[in-house]
Design a protein around this motif. Structure first.
Motif, PDB file in Angstrom:
ATOM      1  N   LYS A  33       0.826  -1.202   0.000  1.00  8.14           N
ATOM      2  CA  LYS A  33       0.000   0.000   0.000  1.00  8.14           C
ATOM      3  C   LYS A  33       0.864   1.257   0.000  1.00  8.14           C
ATOM      4  O   LYS A  33       1.873   1.334   0.697  1.00  8.14           O
ATOM      5  N   ASP A  34       0.436   2.232  -0.807  1.00  8.33           N
ATOM      6  CA  ASP A  34       1.076   3.552  -0.810  1.00  8.33           C
ATOM      7  C   ASP A  34      -0.026   4.556  -1.143  1.00  8.33           C
ATOM      8  O   ASP A  34      -0.244   4.916  -2.296  1.00  8.33           O
ATOM      9  N   ARG A  35      -0.741   4.988  -0.120  1.00  5.02           N
ATOM     10  CA  ARG A  35      -1.945   5.777  -0.347  1.00  5.02           C
ATOM     11  C   ARG A  35      -1.653   7.208  -0.803  1.00  5.02           C
ATOM     12  O   ARG A  35      -2.470   7.810  -1.493  1.00  5.02           O
ATOM     13  N   LYS A  36      -0.507   7.731  -0.440  1.00 10.19           N
ATOM     14  CA  LYS A  36      -0.151   9.065  -0.937  1.00 10.19           C
ATOM     15  C   LYS A  36       0.111   9.016  -2.443  1.00 10.19           C
ATOM     16  O   LYS A  36      -0.307   9.905  -3.188  1.00 10.19           O
ATOM     17  N   ALA A  37       0.813   7.965  -2.885  1.00 14.83           N
ATOM     18  CA  ALA A  37       1.048   7.803  -4.323  1.00 14.83           C
ATOM     19  C   ALA A  37      -0.268   7.561  -5.051  1.00 14.83           C
ATOM     20  O   ALA A  37      -0.488   8.066  -6.159  1.00 14.83           O
ATOM     21  N   ALA A  38      -1.161   6.785  -4.412  1.00 15.63           N
ATOM     22  CA  ALA A  38      -2.473   6.515  -5.006  1.00 15.63           C
ATOM     23  C   ALA A  38      -3.265   7.808  -5.158  1.00 15.63           C
ATOM     24  O   ALA A  38      -3.931   8.032  -6.180  1.00 15.63           O
ATOM     25  N   LEU A  39      -3.193   8.672  -4.147  1.00 14.60           N
ATOM     26  CA  LEU A  39      -3.900   9.953  -4.192  1.00 14.60           C
ATOM     27  C   LEU A  39      -3.452  10.776  -5.397  1.00 14.60           C
ATOM     28  O   LEU A  39      -4.276  11.353  -6.122  1.00 14.60           O
ATOM     29  N   THR A  40      -2.146  10.811  -5.623  1.00 12.78           N
ATOM     30  CA  THR A  40      -1.601  11.563  -6.764  1.00 12.78           C
ATOM     31  C   THR A  40      -2.101  10.991  -8.089  1.00 12.78           C
ATOM     32  O   THR A  40      -2.492  11.735  -8.998  1.00 12.78           O
ATOM     33  N   LEU A  41      -2.106   9.665  -8.201  1.00 15.83           N
ATOM     34  CA  LEU A  41      -2.558   9.026  -9.442  1.00 15.83           C
ATOM     35  C   LEU A  41      -4.052   9.243  -9.669  1.00 15.83           C
ATOM     36  O   LEU A  41      -4.491   9.482 -10.798  1.00 15.83           O
ATOM     37  N   TYR A  42      -4.845   9.161  -8.600  1.00 18.02           N
ATOM     38  CA  TYR A  42      -6.280   9.438  -8.724  1.00 18.02           C
ATOM     39  C   TYR A  42      -6.506  10.859  -9.245  1.00 18.02           C
ATOM     40  O   TYR A  42      -7.363  11.095 -10.104  1.00 18.02           O
ATOM     41  N   LYS A  43      -5.739  11.810  -8.715  1.00 19.48           N
ATOM     42  CA  LYS A  43      -5.898  13.209  -9.126  1.00 19.48           C
ATOM     43  C   LYS A  43      -5.549  13.382 -10.602  1.00 19.48           C
ATOM     44  O   LYS A  43      -6.265  14.059 -11.353  1.00 19.48           O
ATOM     45  N   GLU A  44      -4.451  12.762 -11.042  1.00 24.24           N
ATOM     46  CA  GLU A  44      -4.046  12.887 -12.445  1.00 24.24           C
ATOM     47  C   GLU A  44      -5.080  12.251 -13.372  1.00 24.24           C
ATOM     48  O   GLU A  44      -5.383  12.797 -14.442  1.00 24.24           O
ATOM     49  N   ALA A  45      -5.624  11.105 -12.970  1.00 26.50           N
ATOM     50  CA  ALA A  45      -6.657  10.453 -13.782  1.00 26.50           C
ATOM     51  C   ALA A  45      -7.934  11.288 -13.795  1.00 26.50           C
ATOM     52  O   ALA A  45      -8.606  11.408 -14.831  1.00 26.50           O
ATOM     53  N   ALA A  46      -8.270  11.886 -12.658  1.00 24.99           N
ATOM     54  CA  ALA A  46      -9.463  12.742 -12.582  1.00 24.99           C
ATOM     55  C   ALA A  46      -9.315  13.957 -13.489  1.00 24.99           C
ATOM     56  O   ALA A  46     -10.279  14.390 -14.130  1.00 24.99           O
ATOM     57  N   ASP A  47      -8.107  14.499 -13.564  1.00 28.02           N
ATOM     58  CA  ASP A  47      -7.860  15.652 -14.437  1.00 28.02           C
ATOM     59  C   ASP A  47      -8.047  15.306 -15.905  1.00 28.02           C
ATOM     60  O   ASP A  47      -8.247  16.192 -16.736  1.00 28.02           O
TER      61      ASP A  47
END
Length: 682
Positions: A573-587
């Protein structure tokens, strides 16, 4: 994307949001390679060539059908066409490029080009249609997003050594002017247009209209309770106008009861369900439903006290130029609203514009599948390309008809009254138009006359692509009306005419044997393969696929990689990295990514000290972009006064309905408990 197929070396793409169930055809030279035997070193590229062909085709059709930001879409199309040219050249000279075809780094760059074309396609779609622009502007800066895409495009073209496709200074200057003009126009238009339209629940109306299937017999038109139709308190001499009978509905609304003559047999009966939703605009005559009046079926719609514009100018004349322009502006507002719902009126003329007691012009109800057969009367206002049956009906045809309607209203006569049918057809299809000659040539009126001439000529241009946009037409009319206000005491508005006799697709997977490529290239696994592996619980293969796609900046790859990192599937698990990827995909407009980003923000809010307002803003964006889970949460928030939302039952119902339209079970149950009816998908 659905139903991608090849036939006779031509790709046919069934793209509903672009073509209204008509097929889009791409007949490009580089498609020919799809159905022939090719060299082994080319086979890994075949799926990429297909994806490129489809994206380029759709970008072209987005440009053709764009209602707004057409100049920006044109700049994007320039890039797509350059990509088409270099790919075509690459295929024709493939034997000279064997070294590149066997280079894995070059292969990855080429796949990145395909991903960028997909981003351009999505961006063009978002900025070219009204309902998407409003959502886009909440989270994106169009200029900034455009420049990012163009830079990404140039960089990948440089990596591929396609130097001729890289943007030069002249093209950058053109891009700058296109951005400046379009953004200025759309900003001014939205400020003026939204002054009224923002009071409407346009999002839910749009989604409900899309949800209704015209040929679905399960979609019923509302039947009104007959006892709610009563006689007007004050009886007037013209309460009966032919088939139209004035009544009161719910004792408050004046309505017209129109004899329907066995409406169930009408071919457009089920389409009326669409129009019941679509007529909820200040400038469209509202359709309420069906009823029985004295044992006779009637359609019930809004009453227009003054009748239609043609009868008004024939009966009394309309002396005020400002009023004529205001009526036309009302028509523009209605057309912009309908077109945003993917609906075209197709019968724009003064006889189909009604005027209410408040002196507001409203479009009369029109059948959504109205035949476009060339009757003598209709042809007077019809675009020449439609008379010749050269193209599908679109907003450019509506603009032409508005130009003809404005001419009719200004000069108070039908177009081409002195011509017979065949003469008129020949005259119009060869570029002829009505004369624009004014009696009043006072110094004050000359400038206004010039402005009117310019608007009409730009609207009825023979070249559809040269016609002004609906936003530009709206702005110019509004500006002209305000200039008349300034000259209010000086202008003689009476004018007449002297007329002289006129002389989410899925690409088809290409099967090939990767061993035959001598292990030079390991093809990048597609997202579809990764998702299938995930569902089969082959998490190692899925992770490998998603990771490869992220390296190529694929938005879906980022979403899935974020999901694996958040849940700890196959990897730690790496939830901070996941947060960044979610944001980029959302953009990049991945709806589920926007919702998961909101949830991730909430989970990490304490650790990362995230402002609660940022979480709510993110959740709202997810709901606006269509996340049913986010829509349900916002509905709950309005119902129970949570998350900083004030209690508002009406807004709660609206958001529950939006979620229910996507078959959200919980939203349906909540609406049922509240006693609210809603439409469902099949």
């Amino acid at each position: 994307m659905e139903n991608i197929k090849t036939r006779d070396n031509i790709i046919y793409v069934n793209k509903k949001y672009l073509t209204k169930n008509h097929e889009v055809t791409l007949n490009s030279n580089f498609i020919k390679i799809f159905d022939v035997n090719v060299e082994e070193f080319m086979k890994p590229f075949i799926p990429l060539f297909k994806e490129a062909a489809i994206s380029i085709t759709i970008i072209f059709h987005i440009y053709q059908l764009s209602q707004y930001n057409k100049r920006i879409c044109n700049s994007l199309l320039d890039r797509a066409k350059l990509a088409e040219f270099v790919i075509d050249q690459l295929i024709r000279r493939r034997k000279e490029n064997i070294k590149n075809f066997k280079n894995f780094t070059w292969y990855k760059s080429f796949e990145r080009l395909i991903e960028i074309l997909t981003k351009i396609k999505i961006f063009a779609e978002k900025i070219s249609q009204l309902h998407e622009i409003k959502k886009f502007l909440k989270v994106k800066n169009i200029k900034e997003r455009f420049e990012i895409l163009i830079n990404e495009y140039d960089n990948v073209m440089m990596d591929l050594n396609f130097n001729m496709a890289i943007t030069n200074e002249q093209q950058r200057k053109i891009d700058h002017e296109n951005l400046k003009d379009d953004l200025s126009e759309i900003k001014e238009f939205l400020e003026k247009f939204d002054s009224i339209e923002n009071k409407l629940k346009t999002s839910i109306i749009y989604e409900e209209v899309l949800n209704i299937r015209p040929n679905n017999k399960n979609v019923e038109v509302k039947n009104l309770d007959d006892i709610k139709l009563t006689k007007p308190r004050i009886i007037k001499d013209d309460d009966i106008r032919g088939r139209f009978i004035r009544k009161m509905y719910l004792n408050t609304n004046e309505v017209a009861c129109i004899k329907a003559y066995n409406y169930e047999s009408l071919p457009y009966y089920h389409n009326l369900a669409i129009y019941m939703k679509a007529t909820q605009s200040p400038n469209i005559i509202q359709f309420y439903g069906f009823a029985e009046l004295e044992d006779f079926p009637v359609m019930v719609s809004e009453w227009a006290e003054f009748g239609n514009l043609r009868n008004i100018y024939l009966r009394d004349g309309i002396t005020s130029l400002k009023l004529k322009l205001a009526y036309t502006l009302d028509v523009c507002r209605a057309i912009a609203y309908l077109n945003a719902l993917g609906i075209y009126h197709k019968e724009l003329q003064c006889s189909n514009v009604l005027v209410t007691a408040e002196n507001i012009a409203k479009l009369k109800f029109s059948s959504p599948i109205r035949s476009l057969s060339s009757t003598f009367e209709d042809v007077r206002w019809r675009a020449p390309e439609m008379i010749l049956n050269m193209k599908l009906y679109d907003q450019k045809c509506e603009i032409y008809s508005i130009g003809m309607l404005l001419w009719e209203l200004i000069f108070e006569r039908r177009p081409y009254e002195d011509m017979n049918f065949s003469m008129m057809i020949d005259y119009v299809t060869n570029g002829g138009r009505e004369k624009l000659q004014f009696d009043n040539n006072s110094s004050i009126m000359v400038n206004n006359q010039k402005s009117i001439k310019k608007i009409i000529k730009k609207a009825w241009s023979h070249d559809p692509d040269a016609r002004m946009s609906i936003s530009k037409l709206f702005i110019d009319l509004d500006t002209l009306i305000k200039s008349l206000d300034e000259d209010n005491n000086k202008v003689d508005n009476k004018m007449s005419l002297k007329l002289k006799n006129p002389s989410n697709y899925k690409s088809e997977v290409y099967k090939y044997d990767s061993k035959s490529i001598q292990n030079v290239i390991e093809p990048i696994l597609s997202i579809d393969i990764g998702i299938k592996a995930h569902r089969a619980k082959n998490y190692e293969k899925a992770w490998k696929c998603f990771k490869m796609q992220v390296e190529n900046q694929n938005a879906f790859g980022k979403y899935w990689m974020g999901y694996y990192l958040w849940e700890g599937i196959f990897v730690q698990k790496d939830r901070k990295a996941a947060l960044t990827l979610y944001k980029e995909a959302a953009d990049d407009f991945i709806v589920d990514a926007q919702y998961r980003y909101s949830c991730a923000l909430n989970k990490l809010s304490t650790e990362l000290r995230i402002n609660p307002k940022e979480i709510i803003k993110s959740l709202q964006l997810a709901a606006d972009y269509g996340s049913e889970k986010a829509q349900l949460l916002i509905g709950d928030a309005y119902l129970k006064a949570k998350l900083g939302y004030k209690k508002n039952l009406e807004m709660a119902i609206l958001w529950y309905r939006r979620a229910a339209l996507q078959n959200n079970k919980d939203a349906k149950e909540k609406l049922e408990k509240l006693g609210i009816e809603f439409l469902t998908r099949d």
